[in-house]
Motif scaffolding. Structure first.
Motif, PDB file in Angstrom:
ATOM      1  N   GLY A   7       0.805  -1.215   0.000  1.00  0.00           N
ATOM      2  CA  GLY A   7       0.000   0.000   0.000  1.00  0.00           C
ATOM      3  C   GLY A   7       0.839   1.267   0.000  1.00  0.00           C
ATOM      4  N   MET A   8       2.030   1.196   0.606  1.00  0.00           N
ATOM      5  CA  MET A   8       2.917   2.360   0.629  1.00  0.00           C
ATOM      6  C   MET A   8       3.454   2.702  -0.761  1.00  0.00           C
ATOM      7  N   PHE A   9       3.434   1.722  -1.666  1.00  0.00           N
ATOM      8  CA  PHE A   9       3.972   1.912  -3.014  1.00  0.00           C
ATOM      9  C   PHE A   9       2.892   1.784  -4.083  1.00  0.00           C
ATOM     10  N   LYS A  10       1.651   2.036  -3.696  1.00  0.00           N
ATOM     11  CA  LYS A  10       0.535   1.786  -4.614  1.00  0.00           C
ATOM     12  C   LYS A  10       0.573   2.636  -5.880  1.00  0.00           C
ATOM     13  N   HIS A  11       1.311   3.727  -5.873  1.00  0.00           N
ATOM     14  CA  HIS A  11       1.381   4.575  -7.065  1.00  0.00           C
ATOM     15  C   HIS A  11       2.614   4.300  -7.920  1.00  0.00           C
ATOM     16  N   SER A  12       3.440   3.344  -7.511  1.00  0.00           N
ATOM     17  CA  SER A  12       4.645   3.024  -8.278  1.00  0.00           C
ATOM     18  C   SER A  12       4.326   2.038  -9.397  1.00  0.00           C
ATOM     19  N   PRO A  13       4.749   2.342 -10.619  1.00  0.00           N
ATOM     20  CA  PRO A  13       4.531   1.398 -11.716  1.00  0.00           C
ATOM     21  C   PRO A  13       5.497   0.208 -11.659  1.00  0.00           C
ATOM     22  N   CYS A  39      -1.479  -4.102  -5.303  1.00  0.00           N
ATOM     23  CA  CYS A  39      -2.333  -4.852  -4.385  1.00  0.00           C
ATOM     24  C   CYS A  39      -3.716  -4.211  -4.401  1.00  0.00           C
ATOM     25  N   PHE A  40      -4.733  -5.004  -4.711  1.00  0.00           N
ATOM     26  CA  PHE A  40      -6.100  -4.497  -4.775  1.00  0.00           C
ATOM     27  C   PHE A  40      -6.767  -4.502  -3.405  1.00  0.00           C
ATOM     28  N   ASN A  94      15.962 -19.812 -14.121  1.00  0.00           N
ATOM     29  CA  ASN A  94      15.832 -20.423 -15.446  1.00  0.00           C
ATOM     30  C   ASN A  94      16.960 -20.041 -16.391  1.00  0.00           C
ATOM     31  N   CYS A  95      17.565 -18.868 -16.207  1.00  0.00           N
ATOM     32  CA  CYS A  95      18.564 -18.374 -17.156  1.00  0.00           C
ATOM     33  C   CYS A  95      19.985 -18.361 -16.607  1.00  0.00           C
ATOM     34  N   ASN A  96      20.134 -18.370 -15.293  1.00  0.00           N
ATOM     35  CA  ASN A  96      21.437 -18.243 -14.617  1.00  0.00           C
ATOM     36  C   ASN A  96      22.072 -16.875 -14.789  1.00  0.00           C
ATOM     37  N   SER A  97      21.673 -16.106 -15.778  1.00  0.00           N
ATOM     38  CA  SER A  97      22.197 -14.747 -15.956  1.00  0.00           C
ATOM     39  C   SER A  97      21.211 -13.951 -16.799  1.00  0.00           C
ATOM     40  N   LEU A  98      21.378 -12.636 -16.750  1.00  0.00           N
ATOM     41  CA  LEU A  98      20.514 -11.749 -17.517  1.00  0.00           C
ATOM     42  C   LEU A  98      21.381 -10.847 -18.383  1.00  0.00           C
ATOM     43  N   PRO A  99      20.866 -10.405 -19.534  1.00  0.00           N
ATOM     44  CA  PRO A  99      21.600  -9.445 -20.347  1.00  0.00           C
ATOM     45  C   PRO A  99      21.757  -8.123 -19.585  1.00  0.00           C
ATOM     46  N   GLU A 100      22.791  -7.389 -19.879  1.00  0.00           N
ATOM     47  CA  GLU A 100      23.103  -6.155 -19.154  1.00  0.00           C
ATOM     48  C   GLU A 100      21.935  -5.172 -19.146  1.00  0.00           C
ATOM     49  N   PHE A 101      21.246  -5.006 -20.299  1.00  0.00           N
ATOM     50  CA  PHE A 101      20.136  -4.047 -20.353  1.00  0.00           C
ATOM     51  C   PHE A 101      19.044  -4.416 -19.354  1.00  0.00           C
ATOM     52  N   GLU A 102      18.835  -5.721 -19.141  1.00  0.00           N
ATOM     53  CA  GLU A 102      17.807  -6.163 -18.208  1.00  0.00           C
ATOM     54  C   GLU A 102      18.249  -5.934 -16.758  1.00  0.00           C
ATOM     55  N   VAL A 103      19.527  -6.158 -16.489  1.00  0.00           N
ATOM     56  CA  VAL A 103      20.060  -5.898 -15.150  1.00  0.00           C
ATOM     57  C   VAL A 103      19.910  -4.416 -14.831  1.00  0.00           C
ATOM     58  N   LYS A 104      20.220  -3.546 -15.794  1.00  0.00           N
ATOM     59  CA  LYS A 104      20.070  -2.101 -15.594  1.00  0.00           C
ATOM     60  C   LYS A 104      18.618  -1.739 -15.291  1.00  0.00           C
ATOM     61  N   LYS A 105      17.704  -2.330 -16.046  1.00  0.00           N
ATOM     62  CA  LYS A 105      16.287  -2.040 -15.863  1.00  0.00           C
ATOM     63  C   LYS A 105      15.825  -2.444 -14.465  1.00  0.00           C
ATOM     64  N   HIS A 106      16.180  -3.657 -14.039  1.00  0.00           N
ATOM     65  CA  HIS A 106      15.760  -4.140 -12.725  1.00  0.00           C
ATOM     66  C   HIS A 106      16.421  -3.340 -11.601  1.00  0.00           C
ATOM     67  N   THR A 107      17.687  -2.995 -11.773  1.00  0.00           N
ATOM     68  CA  THR A 107      18.387  -2.191 -10.757  1.00  0.00           C
ATOM     69  C   THR A 107      17.732  -0.842 -10.607  1.00  0.00           C
ATOM     70  N   LYS A 108      17.405  -0.211 -11.716  1.00  0.00           N
ATOM     71  CA  LYS A 108      16.720   1.086 -11.668  1.00  0.00           C
ATOM     72  C   LYS A 108      15.375   0.973 -10.958  1.00  0.00           C
ATOM     73  N   ASN A 109      14.624  -0.078 -11.261  1.00  0.00           N
ATOM     74  CA  ASN A 109      13.312  -0.268 -10.631  1.00  0.00           C
ATOM     75  C   ASN A 109      13.426  -0.499  -9.129  1.00  0.00           C
ATOM     76  N   VAL A 110      14.442  -1.228  -8.704  1.00  0.00           N
ATOM     77  CA  VAL A 110      14.633  -1.475  -7.284  1.00  0.00           C
ATOM     78  C   VAL A 110      15.016  -0.198  -6.566  1.00  0.00           C
ATOM     79  N   LEU A 111      15.903   0.583  -7.187  1.00  0.00           N
ATOM     80  CA  LEU A 111      16.333   1.841  -6.560  1.00  0.00           C
ATOM     81  C   LEU A 111      15.204   2.841  -6.536  1.00  0.00           C
TER      82      LEU A 111
END
Length: 120
Positions: free
Chosen positions: A60-66, A71-72, A103-120
């Motif tokens: 609920g604290m992050f309900k406006h984050s894409p 959570c409904f 499933n992949c054991n690793s991710l391409p760099e662009f995907e790591v960047k995307k996930h890191t940005k989303n976490v931060l």
């Protein structure tokens, strides 16, 4: 009751806090929001629901984050003579990041960047 809003389908996962199921909805209005036709429902016995209640509060604290699963809200159902606490969540059809890594054991760099940005 839950049967009017959603219908439990395939089990997506199971963990220490309960079971996550895919659920179909009637696109009903719940907590002022129209539910999408598919949602994920995380369920556990009501007597063991404290961690799910805390998860609901946290989400609920992050309900406006894409970047965070939406959570409904929560509802109760009565299944096999047990009261069940259900957390109604946005369904992420791609699965979790943990599953992707397994499933992949690793991710391409662009995907790591995307996930890191989303976490931060």
């Amino acid at each position: 009751m839950a049967e009017l809003l959603w219908k439990r389908g395939t089990t997506l996962g199971q963990g220490g806090f309960g079971v996550v199921s895919l659920a179909s909805t009637s696109n009903a209005l719940f907590n002022g929001v129209t539910l999408p036709s598919l949602i994920a429902v995380k369920s556990c016995n009501y007597s063991d629901s404290q961690s799910l209640k805390e998860e609901e509060e946290f989400l609920g604290m992050f309900k406006h984050s894409p970047c965070i699963i939406h959570c409904f809200g929560a509802n109760l159902s009565f299944e096999d003579e047990v009261i069940i606490y259900n957390l109604l969540l946005e369904y992420a059809s791609g699965g979790s990041l943990a599953n992707r890594l397994r499933n992949c054991n690793s991710l391409p760099e662009f995907e790591v960047k995307k996930h890191t940005k989303n976490v931060l």
